[in-house]
Design a protein around this motif. Structure first.
Motif, PDB file in Angstrom:
ATOM      1  N   GLN A 133       0.827  -1.193   0.000  1.00  0.00           N
ATOM      2  CA  GLN A 133       0.000   0.000   0.000  1.00  0.00           C
ATOM      3  C   GLN A 133       0.868   1.252   0.000  1.00  0.00           C
ATOM      4  N   GLN A 134       1.980   1.233   0.703  1.00  0.00           N
ATOM      5  CA  GLN A 134       2.838   2.404   0.760  1.00  0.00           C
ATOM      6  C   GLN A 134       3.601   2.597  -0.540  1.00  0.00           C
ATOM      7  N   ASP A 135       3.892   1.496  -1.269  1.00  0.00           N
ATOM      8  CA  ASP A 135       4.635   1.588  -2.513  1.00  0.00           C
ATOM      9  C   ASP A 135       3.797   2.138  -3.657  1.00  0.00           C
ATOM     10  N   SER A 136       2.486   2.134  -3.521  1.00  0.00           N
ATOM     11  CA  SER A 136       1.613   2.610  -4.578  1.00  0.00           C
ATOM     12  C   SER A 136       1.609   4.142  -4.587  1.00  0.00           C
ATOM     13  N   SER A 137       2.017   4.705  -5.705  1.00  0.00           N
ATOM     14  CA  SER A 137       2.041   6.150  -5.881  1.00  0.00           C
ATOM     15  C   SER A 137       1.119   6.521  -7.031  1.00  0.00           C
ATOM     16  N   TYR A 138       0.801   7.793  -7.113  1.00  0.00           N
ATOM     17  CA  TYR A 138      -0.101   8.285  -8.150  1.00  0.00           C
ATOM     18  C   TYR A 138       0.696   9.096  -9.169  1.00  0.00           C
ATOM     19  N   TYR A 139       0.344   8.915 -10.436  1.00  0.00           N
ATOM     20  CA  TYR A 139       1.057   9.566 -11.533  1.00  0.00           C
ATOM     21  C   TYR A 139       0.063  10.179 -12.505  1.00  0.00           C
ATOM     22  N   GLU A 140       0.534  11.191 -13.204  1.00  0.00           N
ATOM     23  CA  GLU A 140      -0.221  11.782 -14.295  1.00  0.00           C
ATOM     24  C   GLU A 140       0.675  11.793 -15.522  1.00  0.00           C
ATOM     25  N   THR A 141       0.202  11.229 -16.609  1.00  0.00           N
ATOM     26  CA  THR A 141       0.933  11.235 -17.865  1.00  0.00           C
ATOM     27  C   THR A 141       0.122  12.025 -18.877  1.00  0.00           C
ATOM     28  N   LEU A 142       0.744  13.002 -19.475  1.00  0.00           N
ATOM     29  CA  LEU A 142       0.131  13.779 -20.540  1.00  0.00           C
ATOM     30  C   LEU A 142       0.916  13.470 -21.797  1.00  0.00           C
ATOM     31  N   TYR A 143       0.230  13.040 -22.836  1.00  0.00           N
ATOM     32  CA  TYR A 143       0.920  12.771 -24.085  1.00  0.00           C
ATOM     33  C   TYR A 143       0.192  13.446 -25.235  1.00  0.00           C
ATOM     34  N   ALA A 145       1.644  -3.922 -16.508  1.00  0.00           N
ATOM     35  CA  ALA A 145       2.758  -3.726 -15.575  1.00  0.00           C
ATOM     36  C   ALA A 145       2.266  -3.646 -14.138  1.00  0.00           C
ATOM     37  N   GLU A 146       1.088  -4.193 -13.885  1.00  0.00           N
ATOM     38  CA  GLU A 146       0.482  -4.253 -12.556  1.00  0.00           C
ATOM     39  C   GLU A 146       0.178  -2.880 -11.975  1.00  0.00           C
ATOM     40  N   GLY A 147      -0.107  -1.915 -12.838  1.00  0.00           N
ATOM     41  CA  GLY A 147      -0.565  -0.610 -12.395  1.00  0.00           C
ATOM     42  C   GLY A 147      -2.075  -0.558 -12.474  1.00  0.00           C
ATOM     43  N   GLN A 148      -2.614   0.575 -12.077  1.00  0.00           N
ATOM     44  CA  GLN A 148      -4.058   0.759 -12.106  1.00  0.00           C
ATOM     45  C   GLN A 148      -4.366   2.078 -12.797  1.00  0.00           C
ATOM     46  N   VAL A 149      -5.265   2.052 -13.772  1.00  0.00           N
ATOM     47  CA  VAL A 149      -5.689   3.264 -14.474  1.00  0.00           C
ATOM     48  C   VAL A 149      -6.834   3.880 -13.692  1.00  0.00           C
ATOM     49  N   ILE A 150      -6.678   5.142 -13.309  1.00  0.00           N
ATOM     50  CA  ILE A 150      -7.705   5.833 -12.535  1.00  0.00           C
ATOM     51  C   ILE A 150      -8.644   6.596 -13.454  1.00  0.00           C
ATOM     52  N   ASN A 156       1.332  14.417  -5.665  1.00  0.00           N
ATOM     53  CA  ASN A 156       1.365  14.378  -4.207  1.00  0.00           C
ATOM     54  C   ASN A 156      -0.051  14.408  -3.627  1.00  0.00           C
ATOM     55  N   PHE A 157      -1.036  14.116  -4.466  1.00  0.00           N
ATOM     56  CA  PHE A 157      -2.416  14.004  -4.024  1.00  0.00           C
ATOM     57  C   PHE A 157      -3.057  12.846  -4.785  1.00  0.00           C
ATOM     58  N   THR A 158      -4.204  12.397  -4.311  1.00  0.00           N
ATOM     59  CA  THR A 158      -4.903  11.283  -4.940  1.00  0.00           C
ATOM     60  C   THR A 158      -5.861  11.822  -5.989  1.00  0.00           C
ATOM     61  N   PRO A 159      -5.664  11.486  -7.265  1.00  0.00           N
ATOM     62  CA  PRO A 159      -6.603  11.938  -8.291  1.00  0.00           C
ATOM     63  C   PRO A 159      -7.923  11.194  -8.162  1.00  0.00           C
ATOM     64  N   VAL A 160      -8.999  11.855  -8.539  1.00  0.00           N
ATOM     65  CA  VAL A 160     -10.324  11.274  -8.447  1.00  0.00           C
ATOM     66  C   VAL A 160     -10.862  11.074  -9.853  1.00  0.00           C
ATOM     67  N   SER A 161     -11.420   9.926 -10.110  1.00  0.00           N
ATOM     68  CA  SER A 161     -12.001   9.634 -11.415  1.00  0.00           C
ATOM     69  C   SER A 161     -13.193  10.536 -11.671  1.00  0.00           C
ATOM     70  N   GLY A 198      -9.508  24.176  -1.888  1.00  0.00           N
ATOM     71  CA  GLY A 198      -8.179  24.550  -2.312  1.00  0.00           C
ATOM     72  C   GLY A 198      -7.365  23.410  -2.887  1.00  0.00           C
ATOM     73  N   GLN A 199      -8.025  22.300  -3.279  1.00  0.00           N
ATOM     74  CA  GLN A 199      -7.296  21.197  -3.888  1.00  0.00           C
ATOM     75  C   GLN A 199      -6.816  21.605  -5.271  1.00  0.00           C
ATOM     76  N   PRO A 200      -5.691  21.069  -5.704  1.00  0.00           N
ATOM     77  CA  PRO A 200      -5.165  21.424  -7.024  1.00  0.00           C
ATOM     78  C   PRO A 200      -6.138  21.042  -8.131  1.00  0.00           C
ATOM     79  N   GLN A 201      -6.264  21.897  -9.093  1.00  0.00           N
ATOM     80  CA  GLN A 201      -7.117  21.676 -10.238  1.00  0.00           C
ATOM     81  C   GLN A 201      -6.259  21.503 -11.477  1.00  0.00           C
ATOM     82  N   THR A 202      -6.841  20.940 -12.528  1.00  0.00           N
ATOM     83  CA  THR A 202      -6.114  20.761 -13.778  1.00  0.00           C
ATOM     84  C   THR A 202      -5.882  22.114 -14.426  1.00  0.00           C
TER      85      THR A 202
END
Length: 138
Positions: A12-22, A47-52, A108-113, A129-133
């Motif tokens: 659970q601690q190893d799971s991090s959140y990422y954003e990829t823009l292509y 690769a055993e990741g999860q798409v949010i 550094n925050f959890t993205p929401v679907s 005040g959460q970060p917005q796109t």
């Protein structure tokens, strides 16, 4: 003396959140765009990741020319995992002639679907005040 297994807690601690823009070439067909989106989702899942969440941002003008292109089709992808999926995803994108740029950042925050939040949640996120796109205003 009994010990508790460390594996579930560390997973659970190893799971991090990422954003990829292509950015895809602007001259490819719509079905090819869908094919790329599903291919990159499958790379993350393989690769055993999860798409949010995946968001099509559409065709936009580039800030500067890339090759001979002045426009591109933007796709934003939120995913989570242990980081190995980022290497697989970026290697696959680097081999494609249709991808003209990509960038992955660690969040550094959890993205929401988009499916799990309603219009009221969007208003509350702005008030909290959460970060917005960010969108290019230029």
């Amino acid at each position: 003396m009994t010990t508790t297994p460390e594996a579930p807690a560390s997973t659970q601690q190893d799971s991090s959140y990422y954003e990829t823009l292509y950015i895809l070439r602007p001259d490819i067909a719509e079905d090819a765009v869908d094919s790329h989106v599903s291919k990159y989702r499958d790379c993350i899942l393989g690769a055993e990741g999860q798409v949010i969440d995946t968001q099509m941002r559409g065709k936009r003008r580039l800030a500067y020319p890339i090759g001979k292109h002045t426009e591109g089709i933007y796709v934003q992808l939120h995913h989570s995992g242990n980081g190995q999926q980022v290497a697989v995803l970026e290697q696959t994108m680097g081999l494609s002639d249709d991808v003209i740029r990509y960038l992955t950042i660690k969040l550094n925050f959890t993205p929401v679907s988009r499916d799990s939040r309603g219009e009221q949640d969007k208003g509350a996120a702005v008030a909290d005040g959460q970060p917005q796109t960010r969108q290019n205003q230029g």
